[in-house]
Design a protein around this motif. Structure first.
Motif, PDB file in Angstrom:
ATOM      1  N   LYS A   1      31.003  37.431  30.145  1.00  0.00           N
ATOM      2  CA  LYS A   1      30.550  38.821  30.205  1.00  0.00           C
ATOM      3  C   LYS A   1      31.064  39.682  29.057  1.00  0.00           C
ATOM      4  O   LYS A   1      30.327  40.535  28.553  1.00  0.00           O
ATOM      5  CB  LYS A   1      30.966  39.461  31.529  1.00  0.00           C
ATOM      6  CG  LYS A   1      30.399  40.869  31.707  1.00  0.00           C
ATOM      7  CD  LYS A   1      30.573  41.402  33.105  1.00  0.00           C
ATOM      8  CE  LYS A   1      29.838  42.727  33.265  1.00  0.00           C
ATOM      9  NZ  LYS A   1      29.972  43.303  34.615  1.00  0.00           N
TER      10      LYS A   1
ATOM     11  N   ARG B   1      33.233  54.468  30.289  1.00  0.00           N
ATOM     12  CA  ARG B   1      33.442  54.277  31.731  1.00  0.00           C
ATOM     13  C   ARG B   1      32.667  55.342  32.497  1.00  0.00           C
ATOM     14  O   ARG B   1      32.026  55.064  33.512  1.00  0.00           O
ATOM     15  CB  ARG B   1      34.939  54.342  32.034  1.00  0.00           C
ATOM     16  CG  ARG B   1      35.296  54.012  33.475  1.00  0.00           C
ATOM     17  CD  ARG B   1      36.784  54.228  33.718  1.00  0.00           C
ATOM     18  NE  ARG B   1      37.616  53.239  33.065  1.00  0.00           N
ATOM     19  CZ  ARG B   1      38.606  53.503  32.240  1.00  0.00           C
ATOM     20  NH1 ARG B   1      38.906  54.764  31.946  1.00  0.00           N
ATOM     21  NH2 ARG B   1      39.320  52.542  31.694  1.00  0.00           N
TER      22      ARG B   1
ATOM     23  N   GLU C   1      32.348  40.935  38.218  1.00  0.00           N
ATOM     24  CA  GLU C   1      31.309  40.598  39.196  1.00  0.00           C
ATOM     25  C   GLU C   1      30.180  41.616  39.237  1.00  0.00           C
ATOM     26  O   GLU C   1      29.118  41.371  39.825  1.00  0.00           O
ATOM     27  CB  GLU C   1      31.931  40.483  40.588  1.00  0.00           C
ATOM     28  CG  GLU C   1      32.353  41.802  41.250  1.00  0.00           C
ATOM     29  CD  GLU C   1      33.590  42.460  40.635  1.00  0.00           C
ATOM     30  OE1 GLU C   1      33.871  43.623  40.984  1.00  0.00           O
ATOM     31  OE2 GLU C   1      34.268  41.790  39.829  1.00  0.00           O
ATOM     32  N   SER C   2      30.377  42.792  38.623  1.00  0.00           N
ATOM     33  CA  SER C   2      29.369  43.843  38.699  1.00  0.00           C
ATOM     34  C   SER C   2      28.206  43.561  37.745  1.00  0.00           C
ATOM     35  O   SER C   2      28.328  42.795  36.784  1.00  0.00           O
ATOM     36  CB  SER C   2      29.982  45.205  38.368  1.00  0.00           C
ATOM     37  OG  SER C   2      30.128  45.350  36.971  1.00  0.00           O
ATOM     38  N   SER C   3      27.085  44.219  38.005  1.00  0.00           N
ATOM     39  CA  SER C   3      25.910  44.065  37.142  1.00  0.00           C
ATOM     40  C   SER C   3      25.884  45.109  36.033  1.00  0.00           C
ATOM     41  O   SER C   3      24.950  45.141  35.227  1.00  0.00           O
ATOM     42  CB  SER C   3      24.631  44.178  37.985  1.00  0.00           C
ATOM     43  OG  SER C   3      24.585  45.446  38.636  1.00  0.00           O
ATOM     44  N   ALA C   4      26.887  45.983  36.003  1.00  0.00           N
ATOM     45  CA  ALA C   4      26.920  47.035  34.988  1.00  0.00           C
ATOM     46  C   ALA C   4      27.067  46.437  33.596  1.00  0.00           C
ATOM     47  O   ALA C   4      27.723  45.405  33.398  1.00  0.00           O
ATOM     48  CB  ALA C   4      28.073  47.991  35.271  1.00  0.00           C
TER      49      ALA C   4
ATOM     50  N   ARG D   1      29.413  52.194  32.277  1.00  0.00           N
ATOM     51  CA  ARG D   1      29.615  50.850  31.731  1.00  0.00           C
ATOM     52  C   ARG D   1      30.792  50.184  32.436  1.00  0.00           C
ATOM     53  O   ARG D   1      31.726  50.850  32.903  1.00  0.00           O
ATOM     54  CB  ARG D   1      29.891  50.936  30.230  1.00  0.00           C
ATOM     55  CG  ARG D   1      28.803  51.616  29.406  1.00  0.00           C
ATOM     56  CD  ARG D   1      27.625  50.726  29.140  1.00  0.00           C
ATOM     57  NE  ARG D   1      27.935  49.720  28.134  1.00  0.00           N
ATOM     58  CZ  ARG D   1      27.789  49.890  26.826  1.00  0.00           C
ATOM     59  NH1 ARG D   1      27.346  51.067  26.354  1.00  0.00           N
ATOM     60  NH2 ARG D   1      28.064  48.918  25.978  1.00  0.00           N
ATOM     61  N   ASP D   2      30.759  48.864  32.518  1.00  0.00           N
ATOM     62  CA  ASP D   2      31.872  48.085  33.052  1.00  0.00           C
ATOM     63  C   ASP D   2      32.846  47.874  31.902  1.00  0.00           C
ATOM     64  O   ASP D   2      32.663  46.984  31.069  1.00  0.00           O
ATOM     65  CB  ASP D   2      31.365  46.746  33.591  1.00  0.00           C
ATOM     66  CG  ASP D   2      32.499  45.834  34.045  1.00  0.00           C
ATOM     67  OD1 ASP D   2      33.609  46.350  34.308  1.00  0.00           O
ATOM     68  OD2 ASP D   2      32.274  44.607  34.109  1.00  0.00           O
TER      69      ASP D   2
ATOM     70  N   ARG E   1      36.328  58.524  37.252  1.00  0.00           N
ATOM     71  CA  ARG E   1      35.155  57.759  37.683  1.00  0.00           C
ATOM     72  C   ARG E   1      33.889  58.620  37.733  1.00  0.00           C
ATOM     73  O   ARG E   1      32.808  58.134  38.075  1.00  0.00           O
ATOM     74  CB  ARG E   1      35.388  57.157  39.070  1.00  0.00           C
ATOM     75  CG  ARG E   1      36.521  56.140  39.141  1.00  0.00           C
ATOM     76  CD  ARG E   1      36.558  55.507  40.540  1.00  0.00           C
ATOM     77  NE  ARG E   1      37.589  54.489  40.676  1.00  0.00           N
ATOM     78  CZ  ARG E   1      38.838  54.737  41.064  1.00  0.00           C
ATOM     79  NH1 ARG E   1      39.204  55.981  41.354  1.00  0.00           N
ATOM     80  NH2 ARG E   1      39.717  53.766  41.166  1.00  0.00           N
TER      81      ARG E   1
ATOM     82  N   ARG F   1      35.229  44.987  35.999  1.00  0.00           N
ATOM     83  CA  ARG F   1      34.607  44.382  37.187  1.00  0.00           C
ATOM     84  C   ARG F   1      33.645  43.285  36.741  1.00  0.00           C
ATOM     85  O   ARG F   1      32.432  43.499  36.638  1.00  0.00           O
ATOM     86  CB  ARG F   1      33.878  45.463  37.985  1.00  0.00           C
ATOM     87  CG  ARG F   1      34.790  46.542  38.565  1.00  0.00           C
ATOM     88  CD  ARG F   1      34.027  47.760  39.049  1.00  0.00           C
ATOM     89  NE  ARG F   1      33.469  48.541  37.950  1.00  0.00           N
ATOM     90  CZ  ARG F   1      32.178  48.845  37.829  1.00  0.00           C
ATOM     91  NH1 ARG F   1      31.307  48.420  38.721  1.00  0.00           N
ATOM     92  NH2 ARG F   1      31.747  49.561  36.811  1.00  0.00           N
TER      93      ARG F   1
END
Length: 903
Positions: free
Chosen positions: A499, A68, A30-33, A72-73, A732, A28
């Protein structure tokens, strides 16, 4: 209700399809992870899953699933390599079966066949990786020949050429006569060959250039066929046998030209005759000497390893009794080995063959063609690896990239600090075409595409000229070196590149440290300004159970897909993890995977037992509110397992992670907690029962999460079936953390004592052959009051599990015929007189110890034999050391058992 029998095939495919369809593997950007990235070592498009893949991909998937779950992303970048020479070979063979030859149909038609084959049959391994459970981000799959990566390759070539780091040169390369191409060192394998050492007499020329009668300098060679390209004879500067010959000339047999006798330390006075023939165009060592002395370097073999005389035609001179040009000219076009026979026969006829000796030497072969490679002087494109290597060495020295295990840094340094120019061109058709175009006068134009080359040519010539693109393609490792950033969209400045680069961990085998790891380090630092990965985890080889390397000829090759069919993917993954210690090869066999399945089945059965006893997920359960020692003990043990598993994975100790899982899941939870909790669970809706059920469901949930990275299928199925979450949701779920447990130390002390007591009693009973159903009394010598109170508290449990009739302090002297053992500060005694025949047991144990001692002595004598250790294969020596250790342990066990029987 869970099925009584664990059948992995019933749910593996369904679960994987659900994960993939639901985007569970997706990164992801776009995620902030915080990101966590692993780049797959791209398997060859020709490949299929083998045991080496099973190891490396299991380790990578384990890390990705764990990170995961930590939030973490994760990006596990999938893809495959076009594998230039391997793929070209596959398609050529397919066409040959149809009576079609590559050169007859031409380049474009051949490449069309390759792309068709790739679409239909290529990428088999990516489908097989799904069987293994590999959670790769499949929508991001890349191929080293797709347009994006091809653009990156062209960009890098042009950029490095502009910087003077790519250039053209005439140097010696490994030449494969079958593929008629240069090949890399990685594609060369050394094979022991039984051959001959020929001693050849080279006449010495006098001051007038004529042959001196009866004066020769004798050389020993394994390759008489390269004699035609000799340009010198070398001797050691301090060798007194040739002191008067240095600076003079020899006459080259058959050819007739004069060649200098030179002094160079390359010649070893202890080998052969001390004099060596120098053929710079056909031997790497000779080439280095030739460069030092400025010697000519004529080629005498063509691309198919046939005799070619173009570069020596002018040197052919008739010399009576030494050389006849007609004979040499008749060799033209002969295969190198046929020419060898002809040359040796002619030398013998001329009296110039002194002798022939049997000789075994290592001969480099093409690993795919199977024929001896030829060192050959050709015009190729090179990359200045020495310049690119310096920042890579510094990055490892400073710790920006670390190797695990650390000793592999030395392998990396040894290669990088002495690196040679990298030959990056290949005379193949399948691969990245070299982005160079040639004008009618041979001038080259390096450009990103044909239009740019044409524009450069117009500027150079002042007019349009027809250009021809270089026929060669780039070494497969050139595009693979860009993998960590080309797959993320470079040279475009993508969100993924921002990223996920640098990546976190590279997982690979030691055999490609030189060829892939080193090249990625060089390219990443030069083009991205940062290392491509922070950690390089190097795993060992997968061998059979005896430690032998797997090979078809030995019949010990293991098919991981067959193991998955037989035992399930989880069993194979867990077995691999349990054997993957640092710096160790993995000894894999069916029996070990079968043991792995036993562990997976154990947890399945425990989960089914919990389900049958009404143990179900309880969101209201509070571990901190537990009061019973049993509940607090198992909750504390779960906390310890979480800490151990997390630390093991942080340190890449996959064997310790698997051991911690097995120790807690099998011993702590299944064998002890569930056994201890049976009375409580049978007591109905009591506080003890509620706590036991609450603790059981909590710990089972922790176990499923701890085990998910290594056993994803079974844990995911149980997670849903038992009601912990929706189907496919465990992947998840969060990685477990420690729960608050009150008075954990007190509970740990009490229950650990109980486990130790029962285990000791069971051990003594087994050693003494006490009938399983016979209850015996237990006496405690020197037991404090607290221990006796603890024993009384758990008496029902002890009596039930340890098969005891009573537990009492020892009063007075021990009775006759007791078996004893020490447990902490207490001596425990089992009165066995009248229950077993003590004399018979002593005799049995003594006999067994004697056998074990004899076995230990025999193995020790073998290992003490220096000749055996030196000559035996390393895996055989290691197997004997393991057998000795096991025999010594058995001697110690039997000695202890004998010591327990009181007279």
């Amino acid at each position: 209700m869970l099925d009584k029998v664990l059948t992995p095939a019933a749910f593996e495919a369904r679960l994987y399809e659900g994960w993939e369809a639901g985007g569970a593997f997706s990164a992801r950007p776009e995620s902030s992870a915080e990101p966590f990235t692993i780049m797959i070592p791209p398997p060859n498009v020709t490949g299929s899953l083998h045991v080496g893949h099973a190891l490396t991909f299991t380790v990578q998937d384990l890390l990705i699933r764990w990170r995961r779950m930590q939030g973490r992303d994760t990006l596990w970048q999938p893809g495959s390599d076009h594998a230039g020479i391997a793929t070209q070979m596959v398609v050529e063979r397919l066409l040959a079966g149809q009576g079609v030859k590559r050169r007859e149909i031409g380049r474009e038609a051949f490449l069309q066949h390759v792309w068709e084959w790739k679409a239909q049959s290529g990428g088999t391994i990516t489908r097989q990786l799904r069987r293994l459970g590999a959670s790769l981000d499949w929508p991001r799959e890349r191929f080293t020949m797709d347009e994006g990566l091809s653009a990156a390759v062209r960009e890098v070539f042009v950029t490095l050429h502009e910087q003077g780091l790519i250039y053209r040169d005439r140097r010696l390369v490994n030449w494969d006569p079958v593929f008629q191409s240069a090949i890399s060192d990685l594609e060369v394998e050394s094979r022991e060959v039984n051959g001959s050492l020929w001693y050849l007499r080279y006449p010495v020329a006098g001051p007038d250039g004529a042959v001196e009668p009866d004066r020769f300098i004798t050389v020993a060679t394994t390759r008489p066929e390269t004699l035609l390209g000799d340009v010198a004879v070398a001797v050691h500067p301090t060798d007194p046998r040739f002191a008067d010959l240095v600076g003079r000339f020899a006459v080259l047999p058959l050819v007739g030209r004069r060649i200098p006798i030179i002094a160079d330390e390359y010649s070893d006075p202890e080998k052969g005759t001390g004099a060596v023939k120098i053929t710079p165009a056909h031997d790497f060592n000779d080439n280095a000497l030739g460069r030092r002395h400025g010697l000519p370097m004529p080629n005498v073999l063509d691309a198919e390893a046939r005799v070619a005389l173009d570069e020596i035609e002018g040197d052919l001179t008739a010399v009576d009794g030494v050389a006849e040009p007609g004979f040499v000219r008749a060799l033209a076009g002969q295969d190198r080995f046929a020419a060898r026979e002809s040359i040796v026969a002619e030398l013998d006829r001329l009296g110039l063959l002194e002798k022939v000796e049997p000789h075994t030497n290592a001969v480099p072969h093409g690993d795919r063609s199977g024929v001896p490679i030829e060192p050959r002087l050709t015009l190729q494109w090179y990359c200045d690896a020495a310049t690119l290597a310096k920042p890579a060495v510094a990055a490892v020295e400073s710790g920006r990239t670390r190797f695990v295990p650390k000793q592999w840094e030395n392998t990396f340094f040894a290669w990088m600090r002495n690196i040679e120019p990298w030959c990056i061109s290949r005379q193949l058709w399948w691969g990245h075409r070299i982005p160079v175009w040639y004008g009618p006068d041979g001038h080259n134009f390096v450009a990103r595409d044909a239009a740019a080359a044409q524009e450069a040519a117009r500027a150079h010539y002042g007019r349009d000229e027809a250009l021809t693109q270089d026929e060669d393609v780039l070494d497969t490792w050139f595009s693979s070196a860009l993998w960590p950033f080309s797959t993320l969209g470079w040279p475009e400045k993508t969100a993924e590149l921002h990223k996920y680069y640098p990546t976190d961990v590279l997982v690979t085998g030691f055999d490609i440290i030189f060829f892939w790891v080193a090249r990625m380090m060089m390219m990443g630092l030069h083009l991205m300004g940062d290392v491509p990965f922070r950690t390089v985890y190097i795993h060992g080889l997968v061998r059979d159970e005896k430690g032998q390397k797997m090979s078809k000829s030995k019949g010990n090759v293991i098919d991981p897909l067959e193991l998955i069919d037989s035992f399930g993917a989880d069993a194979m993954r867990f077995t691999i993890a349990s054997l993957a210690g640092p710096g160790r090869d993995v000894k894999l066999g069916r029996s070990r995977v079968e043991n792995g399945r036993s562990f997976i089945t154990k947890l399945w059965n425990a989960a089914r037992y919990c389900e049958m006893n009404g143990i179900a997920p309880d969101g209201g359960f509070d571990p901190a509110a537990c009061t019973t020692p049993l509940a607090r003990w198992v909750l504390d043990a779960a906390n310890s397992a979480v800490a151990e598993c997390t630390a093991a994975l942080e340190n890449f100790r996959f064997d310790e992670y698997a051991a911690a899982l097995r120790r807690f899941a099998w011993d702590g939870f299944c064998d002890w907690f569930l056994e201890f909790s049976k009375p409580a669970l049978a007591s109905g809706d009591t506080p003890e029962a509620r706590e036991a059920r609450g603790a059981a469901q909590h710990v089972l949930g922790v176990l499923l999460r701890l085990m998910h990275p290594v056993a994803p299928f079974m844990t995911e199925e149980l997670w849903h079936q038992l009601g912990y979450g929706e189907e496919g949701s465990l992947i998840r779920a969060s990685w477990p953390t420690a729960a608050e447990v009150r008075d954990a130390a007190e509970a740990r002390e009490e229950l650990d004592w109980l486990v130790a007591l029962i285990s000791t009693v069971r051990g003594v009973r087994a050693e003494m052959n006490v009938p399983p159903g016979t209850a015996v009394p237990l006496l405690l010598q020197d037991a404090p009051a607290a221990t006796l109170e603890r024993g009384a508290r758990w008496m029902d449990t002890i009596r039930r599990i340890a098969k005891l009739s009573e537990l009492q302090p020892l009063v007075g002297e021990p009775p006759k015929g007791v078996a004893q053992a020490v447990l902490g500060d207490v001596t425990i005694m089992l009165p066995l007189a009248g229950i077993i025949d003590l004399d018979a047991e002593r005799a049995r144990l003594t006999k067994e110890r004697g056998k074990a001692e004899g076995e230990a002595r025999k193995i020790a004598q073998k290992l003490d034999n220096a000749e055996f250790v030196a000559r035996a294969k390393p895996e055989v020596v290691e197997e004997n050391r393991e057998r000795l250790s096991a025999a010594e342990a058995e001697v110690a066990r039997l000695t202890a058992a004998l010591g327990r029987i009181a007279a």
